[in-house]
Design an enzyme around this catalytic site. Structure first.
Site, PDB file in Angstrom:
ATOM      1  CB  THR B 182      -0.892   0.024   1.252  1.00  0.00           C
ATOM      2  OG1 THR B 182      -0.043   0.053   2.405  1.00  0.00           O
ATOM      3  CG2 THR B 182      -1.762  -1.213   1.307  1.00  0.00           C
ATOM      4  CD  GLU B 325      -5.414  -1.823   0.745  1.00  0.00           C
ATOM      5  OE1 GLU B 325      -5.534  -1.200  -0.333  1.00  0.00           O
ATOM      6  OE2 GLU B 325      -4.982  -1.296   1.787  1.00  0.00           O
ATOM      7  CE  LYS B 433     -17.197  15.890  15.043  1.00  0.00           C
ATOM      8  NZ  LYS B 433     -17.256  14.648  15.819  1.00  0.00           N
ATOM      9  CD1 TRP B 438     -19.434  13.814  10.280  1.00  0.00           C
ATOM     10  CD2 TRP B 438     -17.235  14.198  10.249  1.00  0.00           C
ATOM     11  NE1 TRP B 438     -18.880  13.125  11.337  1.00  0.00           N
ATOM     12  CE2 TRP B 438     -17.519  13.344  11.338  1.00  0.00           C
ATOM     13  CE3 TRP B 438     -15.903  14.575  10.031  1.00  0.00           C
ATOM     14  CZ2 TRP B 438     -16.540  12.868  12.205  1.00  0.00           C
ATOM     15  CZ3 TRP B 438     -14.928  14.098  10.884  1.00  0.00           C
ATOM     16  CH2 TRP B 438     -15.246  13.259  11.958  1.00  0.00           C
TER      17      TRP B 438
END
Lengths: 534, 534
Positions: B182, B325, B433, B438
């Site tokens: 990754t 992944e 935030k 959000w």
């Protein structure tokens, strides 16, 4: 590395049904009813009803691995059976309604069908089958216009009785999914058993751009019956990608099919040559506003002339090859980029060959000397290996059909051209042995088919006192057309060695065929076995 | 049913290499060399050399499951490694040459690479890696202009030393084939291990018409590096179907790429948005005679404006999504037939979404309330399940990334539109935030990107005494263009709730990015953490 590093997601039909039920739920499925009306539903509804069918089957005592038969035309309920029977862990066994009732009974008994779904319009046929198919515990009538006579059950009532709480079995990708029987041009029909894995892989590869190129932009009309090698797997391919499906029901005449193709703007239709012969003749009489770029997939021998005729009509005919034992797609004939732009004659000859194998399929053509050279002339037997090719018949019969290194012997005689395209020249059984040489009857047939007066032709080997066998051509002329034996012989004379040319031409009203459209040469050979050679 | 009814043909890379070696052997593979010359070979030669490589590796003591690293640009020899290392039973471990040498060394050691193939032009980099990668027993130099210093070996000599008699191991479809790490925007890079089966299934599905639609008619240019999630699997897809492959080598500037696209008539190119930004600007300056219908696959965020710009230039940009992944293809954004013909604005918004999953991929978007409704507004985390999604990291780290029912938590925040198209709105880690609500930074970025003066933009959350965090936009202007903070704020004001709008705009020369082109917001957040709000 004992623990799996990648997710274990089995290749089972659930992968297709989940998509049909969810993401592709809005896509339409259209069916022609026996009364000619069009019935419209969606993948979402079909998938939901298929799950009900699966639960109802389990509740009715159907166990994992049990065979469930279908005796149905192509329509949405048959698609429900395609989904629902395997979801129940059972084996979808499509019965060929064109066979003799005794043969259907033999096949249902040999497979061990415990339950059968039957179209109401096919009950008269089933009544002739039933007395000899004693293993069938339950008959469920589909499309019933009135309550079926006990102990038969109504399909809708059967679905309505399903309980959401009935658990469906866990499926393994190597579990059996479906079964078809070979058409039996020689010997008894033999069962082939497809698995979930073989079906999923076949479905993926069939949809690839260089195979049949099936996408959600397509509207697919399987004219090929769902009882014939799972309609070449096309219902599963359509459902996987979300192509709209159009089913012809029992109405397979050219006019009905063309109405559907025009009305639903079909982009892919699939069927045997006989179907396309009729469609061609009807289109020549009355043009239609068909979808642009419509492709017709033809299996079982696509003569060059037919491909030319359809090109002239603005339709593209794609030749593919397969058999019951190969799920069926094993070869597809499309012109590769490096051969685009070649002269028409070359391209049409290439397209008339059976083609090249898609990914995961290995083919080879072998004779006594080993693999044949790519000279388009030397012939041998076509052998094939793929994850969707049978490893055995259900009863283990004729193990000699498989080579020691795991290829299936197709029984087809083939050549390979310099570009790797396989062409079938004959069935091994249909080769004509003349004076110690082999003559391939199908090559003569293809050449004769190009004559404008010829509708159909079969060339068979007939016993001959001097040459062992000599070719005789049984010709069906197109309506209102004439051609003499001399004219036909001259027409093909420059294409073959002289000894290949048929010594006799006889004219007939039709060629006997099996229920799946294959010529029954055994019948013709029997009919002409005492031919008096001049 | 104890005996298998269908042939057991494992889904291993041998299926692809056999086709490349045989039937597709004539198809061309073109590579740009470091000296800018074009090298031409064929799949046939690549496959033959790959088999030699496999035998040489086995002879050199490489055992089944051993990791073999590559430190190479995109070219034919890297394709040989893609084939040859897995054929030897070893694991192809592509090392990312854009990482810091210490990071490459960490990854090579963590994977346990025993042998590494290195481009000669990358030896200066390898020399910095080597001291910390002590597990590597052997270095083989590819494209050597002079004999490599001992104990390094020359790749051509290594291949020449291969013995046809060296047996290759039998492969199981669940054997490891390759490994990528990754990109590690947070935490240490983690290894993902692909299997033969996961790769074969990914390859089949990637090539489907509704996925990337790869056929032998295509010429494919993977701009995306082969060390970046296997160039999105495209080399395998091209080899499976027989598409011509064109590799850019180390020359990734817009002019070099456009020369290749024009000269080789590329039909599919694939890369990250940064590449296409440069290509767009270069094409606007100087038009090119590209192949008609050329598609550019963009991963990692395809802004609507970029898609519009390319349409105007006659090129079709297709947005797809994936991660290390997920092998990587998990979503593809193409307009389905039922939405064709809608107004442009609708279509572009749809195409800019990450899209829908292809067959065999299940996705869902979940928040605390469960699966989100398809309202294009409610957001949750994207979760994915497919046969080519990792079940674990190589070292078993962070098992919490997988749900109890076997889905992978992507860490991406997403919404689902009424047509089922997933759109990523942010990384969970990049959400801002503000006052208990959000704010999705990527949505602000997409909107700001549509401004003609904006080249690039990153919106980050910066600590705020009253609101906890407030958004700050870091803007890179296009050359010669100007825009004021007020102008930019007004430009997007009607698209978002007022509290979403950035309180500050700062102008920068560039945005810091990871080696794979992802914005490094961690760096920006550190840089602006003490921002003095007005």
């Amino acid at each position: 590395m004992s623990e799996a590093t990648m997710m274990s997601v089995p290749l089972t039909l659930e992968r297709i049904v989940e998509r049909a039920a969810g993401r592709l739920g809005h896509v339409e499925v259209v069916s022609r009813r026996p009364d000619r009306s069009l019935h419209r539903t969606t993948y979402g509804k079909v998938a939901e009803r298929a799950r009900r069918l699966a639960r109802a089957l389990v509740a009715a005592g159907v166990k994992k691995g049990d065979r469930v038969g279908t005796l149905m035309w192509n329509h949405a309920e048959h698609l429900e059976a395609y989904f629902g029977i395997p979801l129940a862990g059972a084996v979808l066994h499509t019965l060929n309604l064109r066979l003799h009732p005794d043969e259907i009974a033999y096949i249902a008994s040999d497979a061990g069908d415990v339950l059968v779904l039957v179209d109401e319009v096919l009950l008269p046929l089933w009544e002739k089958v039933a007395p000899r198919a004693s293993g069938v515990r339950q008959v469920i009538v589909v499309g019933a216009s009135k309550p079926p006579a006990a102990p038969m059950l109504d399909y809708e009532a059967f679905l309505a009785g399903a309980d959401d709480a009935t658990p469906l079995p866990t499926l393994d990708e190597n579990d059996a999914l479906g079964s078809c029987y070979t058409s039996g041009t020689t010997g008894r029909p033999k069962g082939v058993i497809y698995t979930h894995r073989s079906t999923l892989l076949h479905t993926l590869v069939t949809a690839l751009p260089d195979s049949l190129d099936v996408s959600r932009d397509d509207t697919l009309l399987p004219v090929v019956p769902m009882f014939h090698v799972n309609a070449w797997g096309l219902p599963y391919a359509a459902a996987m990608v979300g192509a709209k499906l159009v089913f012809p029901g029992p109405h397979l005449d050219p006019t009905s099919l063309l109405e559907l193709m025009e009305g639903e703007q079909v982009t892919i239709a699939a069927g045997v040559p006989t179907i396309w012969l009729g469609i061609r003749d009807a289109l020549e009489k009355q043009p239609r506003k068909l979808a642009s770029g419509v492709r017709m997939v033809v299996g079982g021998g696509g003569a060059e002339q037919l491909i030319r005729d359809f090109d002239r009509l603005g339709l593209r005919l794609i030749h593919a090859w397969g058999m019951t034992e190969t799920s069926p797609v094993g070869l597809v004939s499309r012109v590769p980029p490096e051969l685009a732009g070649k002269p028409d004659d070359f391209t049409y000859q290439l397209r008339a060959r059976q083609g090249v194998p898609p990914p995961l399929v290995e083919v080879r053509v072998r004779n006594e000397a080993g693999e044949v050279p790519g000279d388009a002339r030397t012939s041998g037997e076509l052998q094939v290996r793929a994850p969707w090719v049978a490893a055995r018949y259900a009863d283990g019969a004729t193990p000699e059909r498989w080579t020691d290194d795991g290829f299936f012997r197709t029984g087809d005689v083939a050549t390979v051209c310099p570009h790797g395209f396989v062409a079938l020249t004959d069935r091994v059984a249909d080769l004509i042995k003349s004076g110690g040489e082999w003559i391939a009857s199908q090559q003569l047939e293809s050449a004769l088919m190009a004559h404008p007066a010829v509708q159909e032709v079969a060339v068979i080997g007939v016993p001959h006192p001097k040459w062992s066998e000599r070719p005789l051509a049984v010709v069906v002329l197109r309506q209102g057309q004439q051609a003499s034996p001399d004219e036909l012989r001259t027409f093909v004379a420059d294409k073959f060695a002289k000894f290949w040319l048929p010594d006799a031409f006889v004219f007939a009203e039709s060629i006997p065929r099996t229920s799946t459209g294959k010529m029954k040469k055994t019948d013709l050979r029997a009919q002409y076995k005492d031919w008096a050679w001049a």
